[in-house]
Design an enzyme around this catalytic site. Structure first.
Site, mmCIF file in Angstrom:
data_model
loop_
_atom_site.group_PDB
_atom_site.id
_atom_site.type_symbol
_atom_site.label_atom_id
_atom_site.label_comp_id
_atom_site.label_asym_id
_atom_site.label_seq_id
_atom_site.Cartn_x
_atom_site.Cartn_y
_atom_site.Cartn_z
ATOM 1 N N SER A 50 47.253 -22.679 -51.732
ATOM 2 C CA SER A 50 47.432 -22.770 -50.277
ATOM 3 C C SER A 50 47.045 -21.516 -49.510
ATOM 4 O O SER A 50 47.127 -21.503 -48.272
ATOM 5 C CB SER A 50 48.880 -23.136 -49.950
ATOM 6 O OG SER A 50 49.124 -24.493 -50.243
ATOM 7 N N LYS A 85 44.736 -22.148 -46.674
ATOM 8 C CA LYS A 85 45.094 -22.535 -45.298
ATOM 9 C C LYS A 85 44.796 -21.438 -44.268
ATOM 10 O O LYS A 85 44.713 -21.730 -43.072
ATOM 11 C CB LYS A 85 46.550 -22.974 -45.244
ATOM 12 C CG LYS A 85 46.833 -24.266 -46.032
ATOM 13 C CD LYS A 85 48.285 -24.679 -45.903
ATOM 14 C CE LYS A 85 48.559 -26.008 -46.619
ATOM 15 N NZ LYS A 85 48.569 -25.907 -48.091
ATOM 16 N N SER A 87 53.368 -24.346 -45.132
ATOM 17 C CA SER A 87 52.335 -24.778 -46.082
ATOM 18 C C SER A 87 52.305 -26.298 -46.231
ATOM 19 O O SER A 87 52.120 -26.828 -47.336
ATOM 20 C CB SER A 87 52.554 -24.114 -47.447
ATOM 21 O OG SER A 87 51.336 -24.003 -48.144
#
Length: 349
Positions: A123, A126, A180
């Protein structure tokens, strides 16, 4: 008779004189003996004084080693408390497989290990997702809808955002960075002009423009293990992300409440350090999939400087946070040592 008396008188005088002389001689002998004894005692005292230190000297000789022993004990205790987290060169022993700590202002690398290794970043992806969304200057007030296409069918991860949820693009971006949320990140890409394929192309184009040579993206969430990068590249990526005010704000928000189908729902930051008063964090992002291990990237102000910390593939639930704390203690102790050294050198002349 007269002659006899005269003789007796003379004899008396002789005897008395002899006795007086004897008394004087005896007294003199006693005085001499006393003087000799005193001299002998004095000589003995002098010898003792030379062979044994005075009381003050004995006290000093006892206390001096005592002070050194105390100082050494303190140093040993201090070293013992630091030693488990330090290597032989005084660097922190970090338990992440790859890492890099750099001074953002100067670009100087302070610490690194396997910094060129290409690894899945989960993640951490992101951050790039957010930059691409903001670069497109899409309206943050547009309402986006979570669809079934946003559900994770690759790993079956759960989400607190149910299908059908409608939120402004701004809230989707906030949830993706702060909590997240994979469905929010997926929706951001799906609502991009040209959809997910165009979005992924924009992500890789952005990576090239930032000079990220070892970075590749296949999706907007990081669930795909083909999203890879290196610690060295991620230092550049975090630095670039820190130039976006909304990324700084959303990624470091401790918690945020949104309305989901008419009910309030609080979302929390996946990095507990953003709530710590001991940290001043500008950018934060965590990541985890089985292939990547626990990951953490941050821009944080340490020693009144913007530092970038990249920790990849940390084994264990708390290792990445513990490693970040070790880095902080190390930097602060180094600063203390420099200050002490400067104070010992005295003022410049």
């Amino acid at each position: 008779m007269k002659i006899r008396n005269t003789v007796l008188a003379l004899l008396s005088v002789f005897v008395l004189g002899t006795m007086a002389s004897g008394d004087v001689s005896a007294a003199s002998q006693r005085q001499s003996s006393k003087k000799a004894h005193s001299a002998k005692a004095a000589n003995k005292s002098e010898k003792v004084a030379k062979s044994a230190p005075s009381k003050a000297s004995r006290v000093a000789s006892v206390r001096k080693p005592g002070r050194h022993a105390t100082s050494s004990h303190v140093q040993r205790a201090s070293f013992a408390s630091v030693a488990p987290d330090m290597d032989n060169e005084g660097n922190p022993l970090l338990h992440s497989a790859a890492f890099m700590i750099a001074d953002q202002a100067t670009g100087n690398v302070l610490l690194e290990k396997n910094s060129d290794a290409v690894l899945p970043i989960a993640s951490i992806t992101k951050l790039m997702t957010a930059m691409v969304v903001l670069d497109a200057r899409l309206s943050l007030t547009d309402i986006l809808t979570i669809a079934s296409d946003d559900v994770d069918t690759l790993r079956g991860s759960s989400s607190h955002v149910p299908v059908g949820t409608e939120l402004p693009r701004e809230d989707m971006l906030r949830l993706a960075l702060m909590s997240s949320e994979n469905r929010a990140a997926s929706a951001l890409a799906r609502h991009y002009p040209g959809g997910l394929p165009a979005f992924v192309t924009a992500m890789n184009r952005k990576a090239v423009s930032l000079g990220l040579r070892e970075t590749r993206f296949m999706d907007s969430t990081g669930l795909n293990s083909a999203n890879v990068s290196s610690a060295r590249d991620l230092v550049k990526m975090v630095s670039a992300a820190s130039r976006y005010p909304l990324i700084r704000e959303f990624s470091t928000t401790a918690n945020y409440t949104v309305s989901l189908n008419g009910r309030p729902r609080q979302f929390n930051n996946t990095n507990a350090l953003v709530s710590s008063p001991d940290w001043q964090i500008g950018v934060s992002k965590t990541g985890f999939i089985n292939e990547s291990g626990k990951c953490l990237v941050m821009q944080a102000w340490l020693l009144n400087k913007p530092m970038i910390i990249v920790l990849l593939d940390s084994f264990g639930r708390f290792t990445r946070v513990a490693d970040a704390q070790r880095v902080k203690r190390w930097l602060e102790s180094a600063a203390v040592q420099q200050k002490l050294a400067a104070n010992m050198r005295g003022p410049a002349t």
